[in-house]
Motif scaffolding. Sequence first.
Motif, PDB file in Angstrom:
ATOM      1  N   SER B  68       0.857  -1.078  -0.023  1.00  0.00           N
ATOM      2  CA  SER B  68       0.095  -0.031   0.123  1.00  0.00           C
ATOM      3  C   SER B  68       0.886   1.331  -0.065  1.00  0.00           C
ATOM      4  O   SER B  68       1.363   1.842   1.156  1.00  0.00           O
ATOM      5  N   PRO B  69       1.198   1.686  -1.121  1.00  0.00           N
ATOM      6  CA  PRO B  69       1.984   3.015  -1.215  1.00  0.00           C
ATOM      7  C   PRO B  69       1.454   4.191  -0.644  1.00  0.00           C
ATOM      8  O   PRO B  69       2.053   5.034  -0.145  1.00  0.00           O
ATOM      9  N   ASP B  70      -0.107   4.361  -0.869  1.00  0.00           N
ATOM     10  CA  ASP B  70      -0.701   5.392   0.086  1.00  0.00           C
ATOM     11  C   ASP B  70      -2.041   4.859   0.078  1.00  0.00           C
ATOM     12  O   ASP B  70      -2.442   3.895  -0.045  1.00  0.00           O
ATOM     13  N   LYS B  71      -2.986   5.514   0.849  1.00  0.00           N
ATOM     14  CA  LYS B  71      -3.937   4.908   1.624  1.00  0.00           C
ATOM     15  C   LYS B  71      -5.063   4.691   0.247  1.00  0.00           C
ATOM     16  O   LYS B  71      -6.159   4.128   0.672  1.00  0.00           O
ATOM     17  N   ALA B  72      -4.893   5.421  -0.953  1.00  0.00           N
ATOM     18  CA  ALA B  72      -5.852   5.215  -2.150  1.00  0.00           C
ATOM     19  C   ALA B  72      -5.512   4.077  -2.771  1.00  0.00           C
ATOM     20  O   ALA B  72      -6.109   3.659  -3.809  1.00  0.00           O
ATOM     21  N   HIS B  73      -4.207   3.228  -2.565  1.00  0.00           N
ATOM     22  CA  HIS B  73      -3.808   2.241  -3.338  1.00  0.00           C
ATOM     23  C   HIS B  73      -3.421   1.154  -2.415  1.00  0.00           C
ATOM     24  O   HIS B  73      -2.852   1.440  -1.447  1.00  0.00           O
ATOM     25  N   LEU B  74      -3.896  -0.103  -3.144  1.00  0.00           N
ATOM     26  CA  LEU B  74      -3.468  -1.449  -2.255  1.00  0.00           C
ATOM     27  C   LEU B  74      -3.284  -2.405  -3.651  1.00  0.00           C
ATOM     28  O   LEU B  74      -4.181  -2.811  -4.309  1.00  0.00           O
TER      29      LEU B  74
END
Lengths: 115, 111
Positions: B68-74
């Motif tokens: 998860s590079p940021d909370k919008a991407h997994l």
Amino acid sequence: DQQVKQNSPSLSVQEGRISILNCDYTNSMFDYFLWYKKYPAEGPTFLISISSIKDKNEDGRFTVFLNKSAKHLSLHIVPSQPGDSAVYFCAASVGYGGATNKLIFGTGTLLAVQP
Amino acid sequence: DTAVSQTPKYLVTQMGNDKSIKCEQNLGHDTMYWYKQDSKKFLKIMFSYNNKELIINETVPNRFSPKSPDKAHLNLHINSLELGDSAVYFCASSQAAGELFFGEGSRLTVL
């Protein structure tokens, strides 16, 4: 170990009549229950939910009933419409301190509403 | 404007290969998930992340690695693919412990 069970893999109902989809669970720690609807080649979409402190929740044509002593919930759709034809998943949740939601799904019931 | 989008939607590959599935959500949710739907139609949770932190890690082989590079991407990376990995993988998001919003699914076929 299947904690959420939907024993009817399919259900056929005439348009305009009531559809009743059933779900049983085994884990008394579940505190939140949800129904999801799924069309082919799409992801499940949230339909309606109920907290374990309630026994009924209604949203338009959809009503969910919870019987905690029997560990049973049901989804009523009245009146049924052809567009309701889909797979319906029952799900139960154990909270994770409020940060996330672990949903345990049943295997689904395929509802066919005949015109 | 899709709320939870996954790519690719279809993936056919050989045993032993490594593949990735990407997921993005534009709902502003804090929590994201990967679920697997197998041939018997069971939808089972694999992972859950809250604000990039791993919260739930079910008994999934360590060939599966979420990132998860940021909370919008997994994203989900799978090493050394096996026949039994063939399934539909669903990404989902929620605002904390609220209801989940699912993507359309990524159908993985391992030959």
